[in-house]
Design a protein around this motif. Structure first.
Motif: not given
Length: 324
Positions: A44-58, A272-284
């Protein structure tokens, strides 16, 4: 926490409903299978999770999006502080949820028998748990309470509602009645039955959204039309998913057309039931913007009016999420 009737609970506080813009009503931000955070191979890399989610939200905002609803409930990775930072950084309104389910993903504490002979956690205890997350703020474990949850999200066991699932649904309905928010439910094997459980608690149907109605079994049973007839919102929330269990986008688009033609354009919601960041499962891994970039053009090409598109994307979710 007193809120006027035309506001919505976001992670940064109450926002006037008219400011939501286009809403993605059934998404996930950080989704963690309960317990996965303790697995040796999950980081759970908090900085990496933030950047991934921020890019998707932008990206979502760049394509005309205004609000994302995280409908995962409690204990599935919900991180209120992270969501606050993301909303400030991206300008996207974020609505987080309270609620639990299905039973197999409910923590052991909530499955501990409370009576002799054993019975599931009673609905009133779930209602108390969920209501406090709206009136006092969502729990940041072992730390504090922060922003209010914007809706109650519950899910039933895929093979059919269990006794614990029923307690969850009834508790969610009682929370909605007392706190003024809506209920988002993911049905088990019978969407109409599961909707009936929350309506049995005297919750008005227009305070309920039934998700997963683009699952093939639900669509072929006629559930979307029946849910709309009963006055609840119909969420086609797997837009972009193409597999055997769900309608494809061509069939989804036809279903939207059928609902609008039947006079239920004011009851349709898309996501879309999209998953921004998934941990422990594949996500969408679909982008949050998929509905806007791909599906809405398909709907308009088949004849959906701009007015109906705006109703589905803006007016319907605004009405659902407004506190009243």
């Amino acid at each position: 926490m007193s809120v006027s009737s035309n506001t919505v609970h976001t992670v940064l506080g109450p926002v006037p409903a008219e400011e939501l813009g286009v809403v993605a009503v059934h998404e996930a931000l950080l989704s963690v299978v309960p317990g996965a955070e303790y697995a040796f191979d999950v980081t759970l890399d908090r900085a990496g999770i933030f950047e991934t989610l921020a890019a998707k939200l932008r990206d979502f905002r760049a394509h005309g999006g205004g609000t994302v609803v995280d409908s995962t409930g409690m204990f599935h990775g919900r991180d209120v502080r992270l969501y606050e930072a993301l909303s400030r950084a991206t300008g996207v309104h974020l609505v987080a949820s309270t609620g639990q389910g299905p039973e197999e993903l409910v923590g052991g504490y909530f499955l501990t028998p409370q009576t002799n002979p054993p019975t599931p956690w009673p609905a009133e205890k779930f209602a108390d748990l969920f209501t406090k997350e709206i009136t006092e703020g969502m729990v940041v474990p072992r730390v504090e309470r922060r922003g209010a949850a914007g809706l109650v999200a519950v899910a039933a066991t895929r093979e059919g509602m269990t006794a614990t699932d029923e307690s969850l649904f009834r508790g969610a309905a009682r929370t909605a009645l007392s706190a003024g928010v809506a209920v988002s439910l993911r049905h088990g094997d019978d969407a109409v039955h599961d909707l009936g459980v929350v309506l049995d608690e005297k919750l008005p149907a227009d305070r309920v959204v039934v998700g997963g109605l683009d699952r093939r079994d639900a669509a072929e049973s006629g559930a979307p039309l029946e849910v709309a007839r009963r006055g609840a919102y119909v969420a086609l929330d797997h837009v972009g998913t193409e597999d055997e269990a769900h309608l494809g986008d061509a069939e989804r688009a036809a279903l939207v057309g059928d609902l609008v033609s039947a006079g239920f354009g004011d009851r349709v919601l898309l996501s879309s039931g999209a998953t921004g960041v998934a941990k422990g499962h594949a996500g969408n891994d679909l982008p949050y913007s998929h509905v806007l970039t791909t599906f809405v053009p398909r709907l308009k090409a088949q004849g959906l009016s701009d007015e109906d598109a705006r109703r589905i994307l803006v007016a319907n979710p605004r009405a659902l999420l407004s506190v009243r």
